[in-house]
Design a protein around this motif. Structure first.
Motif, PDB file in Angstrom:
ATOM      1  N   SER A   1       0.877  -1.001  -0.010  1.00 38.97           N
ATOM      2  CA  SER A   1       0.055  -0.179   0.049  1.00 38.97           C
ATOM      3  C   SER A   1       0.836   1.280   0.049  1.00 38.97           C
ATOM      4  O   SER A   1       1.383   1.227   0.936  1.00 38.97           O
ATOM      5  CB  SER A   1      -0.917  -0.010   1.296  1.00 38.97           C
ATOM      6  OG  SER A   1      -1.760   1.144   1.090  1.00 38.97           O
ATOM      7  N   PRO A   2       1.111   2.084  -1.353  1.00 41.13           N
ATOM      8  CA  PRO A   2       0.124   1.874  -2.175  1.00 41.13           C
ATOM      9  C   PRO A   2       0.510   0.909  -3.232  1.00 41.13           C
ATOM     10  O   PRO A   2       1.560   0.265  -3.082  1.00 41.13           O
ATOM     11  CB  PRO A   2       0.519   3.095  -2.966  1.00 41.13           C
ATOM     12  CG  PRO A   2       1.998   3.204  -2.386  1.00 41.13           C
ATOM     13  CD  PRO A   2       2.107   3.111  -1.201  1.00 41.13           C
TER      14      PRO A   2
ATOM     15  N   ASN B   1      -6.321   6.533  -1.554  1.00 36.27           N
ATOM     16  CA  ASN B   1      -5.594   6.238  -2.567  1.00 36.27           C
ATOM     17  C   ASN B   1      -5.972   7.453  -3.675  1.00 36.27           C
ATOM     18  O   ASN B   1      -7.028   8.204  -3.671  1.00 36.27           O
ATOM     19  CB  ASN B   1      -5.885   5.002  -3.349  1.00 36.27           C
ATOM     20  CG  ASN B   1      -5.513   3.996  -2.534  1.00 36.27           C
ATOM     21  OD1 ASN B   1      -6.301   3.042  -2.321  1.00 36.27           O
ATOM     22  ND2 ASN B   1      -4.350   3.983  -1.910  1.00 36.27           N
TER      23      ASN B   1
ATOM     24  N   PRO C   1      -9.643   3.437  -2.411  1.00 38.22           N
ATOM     25  CA  PRO C   1      -9.682   4.483  -3.061  1.00 38.22           C
ATOM     26  C   PRO C   1     -10.914   5.551  -2.959  1.00 38.22           C
ATOM     27  O   PRO C   1     -10.504   6.794  -3.402  1.00 38.22           O
ATOM     28  CB  PRO C   1     -10.301   3.687  -4.689  1.00 38.22           C
ATOM     29  CG  PRO C   1     -10.869   2.423  -4.233  1.00 38.22           C
ATOM     30  CD  PRO C   1     -10.017   2.009  -2.903  1.00 38.22           C
TER      31      PRO C   1
ATOM     32  N   GLY D   1      -6.000  -1.536  -1.207  1.00 42.76           N
ATOM     33  CA  GLY D   1      -6.544  -0.529  -1.745  1.00 42.76           C
ATOM     34  C   GLY D   1      -7.776   0.096  -1.165  1.00 42.76           C
ATOM     35  O   GLY D   1      -8.665  -0.608  -0.611  1.00 42.76           O
TER      36      GLY D   1
END
Length: 308
Positions: free
Chosen positions: A54-55, A86, A82, A80
């Protein structure tokens, strides 16, 4: 039983591995290879999973491949979030997985994916169904993070804490259940749309939520669970007693167990994110846990799609 052993957690995230001590991941690669070899010696065929990155970073994968890490691991994992942290949109999930598949022949798992309810519980519930639909058939394993909200009193494992603003506070709202155990709308969304998905739930030392968590996981029909056994906690009083209780409680699930967190007195720096002074000690901790909680030999992992 343990279905897989994960070596560390988010190694390319400075909240979990100190890049000032190990800027090019030379020490991490050495430690991972030793741990992978130790796990294989104890339980041939048990899948060894590279700690979820991560990322999501193909360059990180290529760096470790050049260092020979993939000779001693069997699965690459990604994390993840998002809608929370992210810099990409939720619809990009298949493309993000494809980025990693393009640079490795190993299976790719999503060992943590989630949406916080910090801004809206309804958005989190929508995110459950959306995520399940995006990952279905794309990866052989996906774990929703998490079952419970993180208790406010415990603090999140992150470098800068409150200085991160809302990014820090989102850590406390990732659960399908609130801190008090009451259900959010996302719990029903998981029941409706999360068939085949696993759950990632970390249990703290003598975690009071363990038995209730097991009951909820069974009620939801969860088969695959990801959790951790802390190397740092292994130096606490009666650590093995707690580990035994945790693993016995989880015996009905297929568990991916993550080995992480450096004991302060065994790190190059006195911090759980530090590379260890002696990487063989981490490898021996992994081997000890496998001897104690995994079968002596398991069948080789077969390709499987469970997010269905």
């Amino acid at each position: 039983m343990i279905e897989a052993a994960m070596i560390w957690n988010e190694p390319n995230n400075k909240s979990h591995w100190d890049p000032e001590i190990d800027p090019d991941f030379v020490l991490f690669a050495q430690m991972t290879k030793l741990a992978g070899q130790a796990i294989a010696a104890e339980c041939p065929g048990l899948p060894r999973v590279l700690g979820g990155m991560s990322p999501i970073d193909a360059g990180f994968v290529q760096n470790l491949e050049r260092k020979g890490v993939f000779e001693d691991v069997d699965v690459v994992a990604v994390h993840g979030f998002p809608l929370d942290w992210n810099l990409w949109q939720i619809d990009e999930w298949p493309a993000k997985v494809a980025e990693i598949k393009a640079v490795t022949n190993l299976p790719v798992w999503v060992s943590e994916v989630g949406v916080s309810s910090f801004g809206s519980e309804e958005v989190q519930a929508w995110g459950v169904g959306k995520t399940a639909s995006l990952l279905r058939g794309v990866v052989p394993r996906a774990h929703w993070y998490s079952l419970y909200d993180l208790p406010q009193a415990w603090g999140a494992t992150t470098r800068h804490r409150e200085a991160e603003g809302s990014s820090y506070y989102r850590h406390f709202y990732m659960g399908l259940l609130r801190e008090d155990g009451s259900a959010k709308p996302s719990l029903q969304a998981f029941a409706d749309h999360g068939e085949g998905m696993g759950i990632c739930q970390w249990f703290h030392y003598h975690d009071h939520r363990l038995d209730d968590a097991v009951a909820w996981l069974k009620r939801l029909g969860v088969r695959h669970l990801r959790t951790g056994l802390s190397w740092a906690d292994s130096f606490r009083p009666d650590a093995l007693g707690w580990f035994d209780r945790q693993m016995e409680a989880l015996a009905d699930f297929d568990v991916t167990v993550t080995f992480c967190f450096t004991p302060e007195h065994r790190g190059i720096a006195p911090h759980h994110t530090s590379a260890p002074q002696v990487p063989e000690e981490y490898a021996e901790f992994c081997a000890q846990m496998i001897r104690r909680y995994a079968p002596a030999r398991v069948a080789s992992m077969e390709p499987e799609v469970v997010v269905a």
